[in-house]
Enzyme design. Structure first.
Site, mmCIF file in Angstrom:
data_model
loop_
_atom_site.group_PDB
_atom_site.id
_atom_site.type_symbol
_atom_site.label_atom_id
_atom_site.label_comp_id
_atom_site.label_asym_id
_atom_site.label_seq_id
_atom_site.Cartn_x
_atom_site.Cartn_y
_atom_site.Cartn_z
ATOM 1 N N ASN A 124 0.943 -1.078 -0.009
ATOM 2 C CA ASN A 124 0.047 0.091 -0.093
ATOM 3 C C ASN A 124 0.798 1.471 -0.057
ATOM 4 O O ASN A 124 0.486 2.464 -0.511
ATOM 5 C CB ASN A 124 -0.901 0.005 1.152
ATOM 6 C CG ASN A 124 -1.704 1.331 1.213
ATOM 7 O OD1 ASN A 124 -2.432 1.757 0.588
ATOM 8 N ND2 ASN A 124 -1.311 1.871 2.334
ATOM 9 N N GLN A 176 -8.499 5.254 1.215
ATOM 10 C CA GLN A 176 -7.535 4.275 0.178
ATOM 11 C C GLN A 176 -6.545 5.149 -0.426
ATOM 12 O O GLN A 176 -5.608 4.381 -0.675
ATOM 13 C CB GLN A 176 -8.849 3.643 -0.700
ATOM 14 C CG GLN A 176 -9.552 2.869 0.119
ATOM 15 C CD GLN A 176 -10.317 1.884 -0.659
ATOM 16 O OE1 GLN A 176 -10.913 1.969 -1.654
ATOM 17 N NE2 GLN A 176 -10.502 0.545 -0.177
ATOM 18 N N ASP A 215 -0.929 -6.656 3.267
ATOM 19 C CA ASP A 215 -0.942 -5.583 4.506
ATOM 20 C C ASP A 215 -1.835 -4.528 4.239
ATOM 21 O O ASP A 215 -1.820 -3.933 3.146
ATOM 22 C CB ASP A 215 0.463 -5.282 4.830
ATOM 23 C CG ASP A 215 0.610 -4.224 5.677
ATOM 24 O OD1 ASP A 215 0.339 -4.544 7.159
ATOM 25 O OD2 ASP A 215 0.970 -2.939 5.520
ATOM 26 N N HIS A 219 -6.497 -0.084 2.777
ATOM 27 C CA HIS A 219 -6.243 1.176 2.382
ATOM 28 C C HIS A 219 -6.138 1.065 0.860
ATOM 29 O O HIS A 219 -5.276 1.890 0.246
ATOM 30 C CB HIS A 219 -5.139 1.644 3.131
ATOM 31 C CG HIS A 219 -5.524 2.029 4.340
ATOM 32 N ND1 HIS A 219 -6.304 2.928 4.919
ATOM 33 C CD2 HIS A 219 -5.289 0.809 5.463
ATOM 34 C CE1 HIS A 219 -6.694 2.726 6.317
ATOM 35 N NE2 HIS A 219 -6.127 1.474 6.643
ATOM 36 N N GLU A 241 -5.676 -8.105 4.663
ATOM 37 C CA GLU A 241 -5.913 -7.759 5.881
ATOM 38 C C GLU A 241 -6.766 -6.378 5.837
ATOM 39 O O GLU A 241 -6.489 -5.451 5.406
ATOM 40 C CB GLU A 241 -4.702 -7.147 6.356
ATOM 41 C CG GLU A 241 -4.635 -7.046 7.881
ATOM 42 C CD GLU A 241 -4.226 -5.707 8.450
ATOM 43 O OE1 GLU A 241 -4.046 -5.454 9.911
ATOM 44 O OE2 GLU A 241 -3.932 -4.924 7.647
HETATM 45 C C1 LM2 Z 1 -0.755 -2.836 9.220
HETATM 46 N N1 LM2 Z 1 -1.741 -3.461 8.772
HETATM 47 O O1 LM2 Z 1 -2.682 -2.661 8.221
HETATM 48 C C2 LM2 Z 1 0.332 -3.545 10.030
HETATM 49 O O2 LM2 Z 1 -0.325 -4.620 10.372
HETATM 50 C C3 LM2 Z 1 0.740 -2.570 11.238
HETATM 51 O O3 LM2 Z 1 1.604 -3.033 12.131
HETATM 52 C C4 LM2 Z 1 1.444 -1.270 10.498
HETATM 53 O O4 LM2 Z 1 1.554 -0.267 11.530
HETATM 54 C C5 LM2 Z 1 0.352 -0.454 9.596
HETATM 55 N N2 LM2 Z 1 -0.577 -1.521 8.975
HETATM 56 C C6 LM2 Z 1 1.317 0.070 8.281
HETATM 57 O O5 LM2 Z 1 1.911 -1.180 7.555
HETATM 58 C C7 LM2 Z 1 2.939 -0.266 12.152
HETATM 59 C C8 LM2 Z 1 3.000 0.141 13.663
HETATM 60 C C9 LM2 Z 1 2.845 1.732 13.289
HETATM 61 C C10 LM2 Z 1 3.999 2.207 12.476
HETATM 62 C C11 LM2 Z 1 3.649 1.643 11.010
HETATM 63 C C12 LM2 Z 1 4.871 2.179 10.107
HETATM 64 O O6 LM2 Z 1 1.689 -0.273 14.354
HETATM 65 O O7 LM2 Z 1 3.036 2.348 14.695
HETATM 66 O O8 LM2 Z 1 3.774 3.677 12.294
HETATM 67 O O9 LM2 Z 1 3.829 0.326 11.203
HETATM 68 O O10 LM2 Z 1 6.147 1.615 10.724
HETATM 69 C C13 LM2 Z 1 4.854 4.411 12.874
HETATM 70 C C14 LM2 Z 1 4.758 5.330 14.125
HETATM 71 C C15 LM2 Z 1 3.851 6.166 13.475
HETATM 72 C C16 LM2 Z 1 4.265 7.093 12.427
HETATM 73 C C17 LM2 Z 1 4.632 6.029 11.044
HETATM 74 C C18 LM2 Z 1 5.343 6.873 10.124
HETATM 75 O O11 LM2 Z 1 4.123 4.513 15.305
HETATM 76 O O12 LM2 Z 1 3.562 7.088 14.750
HETATM 77 O O13 LM2 Z 1 3.086 7.898 12.075
HETATM 78 O O14 LM2 Z 1 5.554 5.124 11.678
HETATM 79 O O15 LM2 Z 1 6.318 7.383 10.429
HETATM 80 C C19 LM2 Z 1 3.613 9.345 12.036
HETATM 81 CA CA CA Z 2 -3.847 3.288 -0.569
#
Ligand code: LM2
Ligand code: CA
Length: 491
Positions: A124, A176, A215, A219, A241
């Protein structure tokens, strides 16, 4: 196909050992059917490829687990948190979890052991970092460098701020085609983007993977996912998902036509009665609102996101976790995926790494569990818990026998898989007796959650023993206990 046979073989060996125990016993012999190969998967969260390969050979194949769901294999930003894996910077298979060669070797060894491999495809978006930097493999970020991958027009820039919560957007377009938590959103309608993603998935298939978790599929417009996956060979398994949410504009049903979907409702309905002891709720009954058809549903007690969020029943509470997993594995709805992660106190903490940021190898081969006081970073190893392995054997024996209506007694609850096995749990604080109607033959049965038939081969049980008499299975269950008996566990 050879994989399927190998799996069935492992389970048959376990069950025929149990049947041999009947020799010399005075009970009338019964015909024990061939166990089926259950289509159960396991998510091995943030486990390096070299370890996954060993796990396939030493724990997953012997347990009869059919497929393993990996963490993302793409090159990602260099950061300590586990979620660096969800910020890809290129489509190279070089990550904290291993090299391309290690990945290829792992898939080949898992397949040889009879375990299929499902890759986690992050298609995505790419990293959300504003400035280009070094990716895990040391390359600069491909989408800033444009080495033939993308042009700026292949990304949607909606100007959302980091604090905007995607859940608040009720508009399909925003959900999306905008940044998900500030991650650079790919224009999946673009033919070049589709072709690039398609080539990445083909590359993984060429190494022997059987399918993909898509993943953040919610979206990506379902038409875009469909357009990408319809180019892949017939039989490629697609698991989208799509987190279900009340009032959400996008529902899992939109993604059901071209594969399976993770059904988040299942755990949400399964676990409250376990915490409250109220089984009159429709949750475990035949009435399952808001759920995709069984063939399309991937069900789970928790995953890497929900164990850090909405899930109330996780490996941190082993008794309830065993109860929840036992009921899921005994059920006839959906395809279960187990979850094997690591203990943490900080939701962002990555798995333990070496000085280069490479995740350390770990093995569940010589463990039994559950262990309730794991140190941070230690693996839960659910695939080695005797209770889980017993339930996998139960599911193999249950095959496609229908699930009979559940019965409850105080804080206990149980049901039969017609003629094949009975499961019962006690979520209360007192010892509870429960009688579950069954068409299984009279006799004494070993509970497969506490150990099944004694390995000594003396006709006894390693753990608890329960009896069936006159169409009733009787269980006396300690607080927090789960029990399961099946045709192959008769003494
Ligand atoms: C998913 N499924 O739809 C994954 O299972 C999930 O684990 C992912 O989130 C999400 N979607 C994106 O693929 C994780 C995690 C987030 C993290 C993202 C990106 O839960 O906390 O976000 O991966 O690494 C982090 C920071 C967030 C920040 C983002 C971008 O927590 O605060 O947003 O990175 O820098 C500003
Ligand atoms: Ca998208």
């Amino acid at each position: 196909m050879s994989g399927l046979r190998a799996r069935a073989g492992a389970v048959v060996a376990a069950v025929s050992a149990a049947v041999l125990l009947l020799a010399g016993c005075t009970q009338a012999s019964i015909e024990v059917p061939e166990p089926a190969a259950p289509d159960v998967g396991i998510q091995l969260f943030q486990l390096p490829w070299t370890s996954v390969a060993k796990e396939c050979e030493t724990t997953l194949a012997p347990a009869g687990i059919a497929w393993v769901l990996l963490s993302p294999a793409q090159e990602h930003i260099a950061a300590d948190e586990w979620w660096a894996s969800y910020q890809p910077v290129s489509y190279q298979l070089e990550s904290r979890l291993g090299t391309r060669d290690e990945f290829a070797d792992m898939v080949q060894r898992c397949n040889a052991a009879g375990v299929e491999v499902i890759a986690d495809a992050v298609i995505n978006h790419m990293t959300g970092q504003d400035e280009p930097g070094a990716g895990y493999a040391g390359t600069a970020y491909a989408h800033y460098d444009y080495p033939g991958l993308y042009t700026e027009s292949d990304f949607h820039r909606c100007g959302l701020t980091a604090n905007d919560d995607i859940q608040l957007y009720k508009n399909r377009e925003q959900v999306q085609n905008c940044e998900l938590v500030n991650l650079a959103d790919l224009d999946t309608a673009s033919p070049t983007v589709r072709a690039t993603i398609g080539a990445y998935l083909e590359d993984l298939l060429s190494l022997g993977v059987s399918g993909f978790r898509i993943d953040a599929a919610k979206h990506i417009p379902a038409t875009d996912v469909e357009a990408i996956v319809s180019q892949l060979p017939q039989g490629t398994r697609i698991m989208s998902e799509v987190i279900r949410g009340a009032g959400e504009p996008i529902a899992p049903e939109e993604y059901e036509g071209f594969g399976e979907v993770f059904e988040f409702t299942y755990a949400r309905e399964l676990t409250p009665p376990l915490e409250n002891g109220v089984f009159s709720d429709p949750v475990l009954s035949d009435d399952r609102p808001q759920q995709v058809p069984s063939e399309a549903a991937i069900v789970f007690v928790d995953n890497h996101d929900t164990e850090r969020g909405e899930a109330n029943v996780t490996a941190r509470d082993p008794q309830l976790y065993i109860i929840a997993n036992a009921l899921m594995l005994a059920d006839d709805y959906g395809t279960p995926v187990l979850y094997s992660g690591y203990a943490f106190s900080d939701r962002d903490s990555g798995a333990p790494t070496d000085a280069d940021g490479r995740v350390l190898d770990a093995s569940c081969a010589d463990t039994t569990g559950p262990v309730s006081d794991l140190a941070d970073g230690e693996r839960t190893c659910v695939q080695s818990w005797p209770a889980i392995r017993g339930m996998l054997e139960f599911r193999a024996m249950a095959g496609d026998a229908p699930r009979m209506p559940g019965v409850d007694s105080g804080d206990a609850y149980g049901f039969e898989r017609e003629g094949r096995g009975v499961v019962a749990v006690n979520v209360g604080d007192d010892i509870q007796s429960i009688e579950v109607p069954t068409t299984m033959p009279d006799g004494a049965y070993c509970d497969v959650i506490t150990g099944g038939p004694d390995a000594a081969g003396d006709g006894g049980c390693a753990g608890s023993e329960y009896s069936v008499s006159g169409g009733i299975a009787v269980f006396d269950l300690d607080p927090g206990a789960a029990a399961a008996i099946h045709l192959g566990s008769r003494r």
